[in-house]
Each structure stands twice: as structure tokens, then as C-alpha cells.
Design a protein around this motif. Structure first.
Motif, PDB file in Angstrom:
ATOM      1  N   LEU A  55      -5.801  35.444  40.483  1.00 29.28           N
ATOM      2  CA  LEU A  55      -6.251  36.257  39.351  1.00 29.28           C
ATOM      3  C   LEU A  55      -5.228  37.311  38.961  1.00 29.28           C
ATOM      4  O   LEU A  55      -5.210  37.768  37.813  1.00 29.28           O
ATOM      5  CB  LEU A  55      -7.589  36.928  39.696  1.00 29.28           C
ATOM      6  CG  LEU A  55      -8.796  35.989  39.839  1.00 29.28           C
ATOM      7  CD1 LEU A  55     -10.020  36.743  40.301  1.00 29.28           C
ATOM      8  CD2 LEU A  55      -9.079  35.281  38.514  1.00 29.28           C
ATOM      9  N   SER A  60      -1.676  31.570  32.342  1.00 30.53           N
ATOM     10  CA  SER A  60      -2.828  31.108  31.563  1.00 30.53           C
ATOM     11  C   SER A  60      -3.888  30.560  32.508  1.00 30.53           C
ATOM     12  O   SER A  60      -3.615  30.261  33.679  1.00 30.53           O
ATOM     13  CB  SER A  60      -2.395  30.028  30.572  1.00 30.53           C
ATOM     14  OG  SER A  60      -1.968  28.870  31.280  1.00 30.53           O
ATOM     15  N   ASP A  61      -5.108  30.432  31.983  1.00 26.90           N
ATOM     16  CA  ASP A  61      -6.195  29.902  32.806  1.00 26.90           C
ATOM     17  C   ASP A  61      -5.878  28.491  33.307  1.00 26.90           C
ATOM     18  O   ASP A  61      -6.188  28.138  34.451  1.00 26.90           O
ATOM     19  CB  ASP A  61      -7.499  29.881  32.008  1.00 26.90           C
ATOM     20  CG  ASP A  61      -8.040  31.281  31.760  1.00 26.90           C
ATOM     21  OD1 ASP A  61      -7.595  32.213  32.461  1.00 26.90           O
ATOM     22  OD2 ASP A  61      -8.890  31.431  30.861  1.00 26.90           O
ATOM     23  N   ASP A  62      -5.264  27.672  32.453  1.00 28.67           N
ATOM     24  CA  ASP A  62      -4.922  26.302  32.850  1.00 28.67           C
ATOM     25  C   ASP A  62      -3.917  26.294  33.994  1.00 28.67           C
ATOM     26  O   ASP A  62      -4.034  25.497  34.933  1.00 28.67           O
ATOM     27  CB  ASP A  62      -4.337  25.536  31.657  1.00 28.67           C
ATOM     28  CG  ASP A  62      -5.407  25.201  30.621  1.00 28.67           C
ATOM     29  OD1 ASP A  62      -6.603  25.267  30.965  1.00 28.67           O
ATOM     30  OD2 ASP A  62      -5.040  24.891  29.475  1.00 28.67           O
ATOM     31  N   ASN A  65      -5.699  27.404  37.223  1.00 29.59           N
ATOM     32  CA  ASN A  65      -6.542  26.328  37.740  1.00 29.59           C
ATOM     33  C   ASN A  65      -5.705  25.239  38.401  1.00 29.59           C
ATOM     34  O   ASN A  65      -6.076  24.692  39.445  1.00 29.59           O
ATOM     35  CB  ASN A  65      -7.368  25.729  36.605  1.00 29.59           C
ATOM     36  CG  ASN A  65      -8.465  26.666  36.133  1.00 29.59           C
ATOM     37  OD1 ASN A  65      -8.918  27.532  36.882  1.00 29.59           O
ATOM     38  ND2 ASN A  65      -8.884  26.504  34.887  1.00 29.59           N
TER      39      ASN A  65
END
Length: 253
Positions: A55, A60-62, A65
């Protein structure tokens, strides 16, 4: 002069191989259950420890992940490898020769290659049939993993290392070396092959892929039984995984 076609026994190992694997009698069902619990539970316990780190990254979130998934895959493999070594090779004193993993020979490649096409085509047909029956509700979790990791050079390294090297070697040692070898001492070779293949399919945690993975497991196990070596199963598994990833990567978005 009569000619007789090959009998099924011609493709199966002779019964003389069973006593050579008797060292596997030192293990039991609880060892395999313990391996399963530690491998899955250990990953789920350790992975959240790194959530704060992910975090904090300016990604980016991608990307986050993908990195989290890659770490999870590596943690799972490492935990499974260490646990397998400790339970079976250290505590139970099982040797590589006991699971028919000897020196490499080119004959293992010649044994595996002719079996690759039938296994791959059969599993593709099974998955295609299931997708026709279920329509849009058919979701291949392996596709989700590949898509989450993305197509970056680093993600491709993770995919290639994990699917073509780590998974084939580690899973074949566990399912076709240890589990199938142990079951062959408890029941007929065919029953042992079926039970170990079912365990292999179920442990992947993807219900819709169980039929195809069961067939693949039967093929890998038969290759080990036919050759009396774990190497053909490892080669077949690597080919199977490699082609699966290639098909997913080449599929239209």
C-alpha cells in the motif's frame, strides 16, 4: 506366423518396482495432510504481513495486485518446498531414488513427447465442452492469474519460472513421486493413479478445472509408471503448463 498387438501390461511397470519403493512405507496420510495445511495456511498467514508495504508503493492498483499475486505464488512454492523437504526427506528419510527421481536421460524426453499431444488435446476438449455448457459463467482462474500478473518482462519471468520449472518439479515430486508411490504400496496401481490424480485436481482449488486436471494428472502419473522415472511426468507437466500459459497470453482481450 501370428502377430500379437501390444498388451496394456507392456506399458505398465512390472511388479518388481514396488518393493524398491518400500521406503515410502515410512510416511502416512497425516504427512500429506500436514503438507497441505502448512502450504495453504502458511501463505495465507504470511502474505497479509506485506500488505502495508504494498500500500505504501506509488504504484497503480493493477501493479500492486500483480506484485502481491507474484509474492503469494513465490511464498506458496517456498513454503511447500521447505515443508516437503522437512516432512518427507528429512523426518521420514526418503531419498530421491525412492520416488524414482534419478539422473536425467534423453530417453525421458522421448517418452514424454509422444504423450503430450493426447493429454493436451483431451484437456482442451474437456474445458471447451464445459465452457459451452456454462457459457459466460465459465471462468478459468488460471486466466485470471495470468491477466493479473500482466505482460511486463518481470511478470513473464515469474510466469515462466513458476509454470515451467517450479510447479512441474515440486508438484510432480509431491503427487507422482511421494503420493502416487505411497498409494501404490496400499492399493492397485490403477486405483493409486486415480486417487493421486483426483488429489492433484482438487488441491488446485478450481472446481471447473477438476475434470481437465484429473485427466492431466492421469497422464502424468501414467508416464511415471510407464518409464519408472519421475522425469517424463515433470517434462509433460512443464509442456502442459507452458502451452496453457501461451494460449492464455495469446487469447484476445
Amino acid at each position: 506366423m501370428s502377430s500379437k498387438g501390444p498388451d496394456l501390461q507392456d506399458f505398465m511397470p512390472s511388479s518388481s518396482f514396488v518393493p524398491q519403493r518400500s521406503a515410502l512405507n515410512r510416511t502416512n496420510l497425516s504427512d500429506f495432510l500436514l503438507l497441505l495445511i502448512i502450504s495453504i495456511g502458511g501463505t495465507r498467514l504470511l502474505l497479509p504481513v506485506f500488505d502495508g508495504f504494498f500500500l505504501s508503493l506509488p504504484w497503480s492498483d493493477d501493479a500492486v495486485n500483480a506484485a502481491r499475486l507474484a509474492l503469494g505464488l513465490m511464498l506458496h512454492s517456498l513454503i511447500a518446498l521447505i515443508t516437503t523437504w522437512f516432512i518427507f526427506f528429512y523426518r521420514r528419510q526418503i531419498k530421491l531414488k525412492d520416488i524414482e527421481l534419478g539422473p536425467w536421460s534423453n530417453q525421458w524426453l522421448r517418452t514424454a513427447l509422444p504423450m503430450a499431444a493426447p493429454i493436451i488435446l483431451t484437456t482442451l476438449l474437456i474445458n471447451y465442452t464445459i465452457s459451452l455448457l456454462l457459457g459466460d459463467s465459465f471462468n478459468n482462474p488460471q486466466s485470471t492469474v495470468v491477466e493479473t500478473l500482466g505482460h511486463t518482462p518481470s511478470s513473464l519471468v515469474v510466469l515462466i519460472t513458476g509454470t515451467l520449472i517450479i510447479a512441474p518439479v515440486l508438484e510432480e515430486i509431491i503427487f507422482r513421486g511421494l503420493l502416487l508411490g505411497w498409494l501404490e504400496l496400499k492399493m492397485s496401481r490403477l486405483k493409486a493413479l486415480m486417487v493421486s490424480s483426483l488429489a492433484f485436481a482438487l488441491v488446485h482449488g478450481a472446481p471447473l478445472l477438476v475434470p481437465a486436471l484429473f485427466v492431466a494428472g492421469m497422464g502424468f502419473g501414467f508416464a511415471r509408471q510407464k518409464a519408472k522415472s519421475l522425469w517424463p511426468a515433470i517434462v509433460l507437466h512443464a509442456i502442459f503448463n507452458g502451452l496453457s500459459v501461451l494460449l492464455i497470453l495469446s487469447a484476445p482481450a
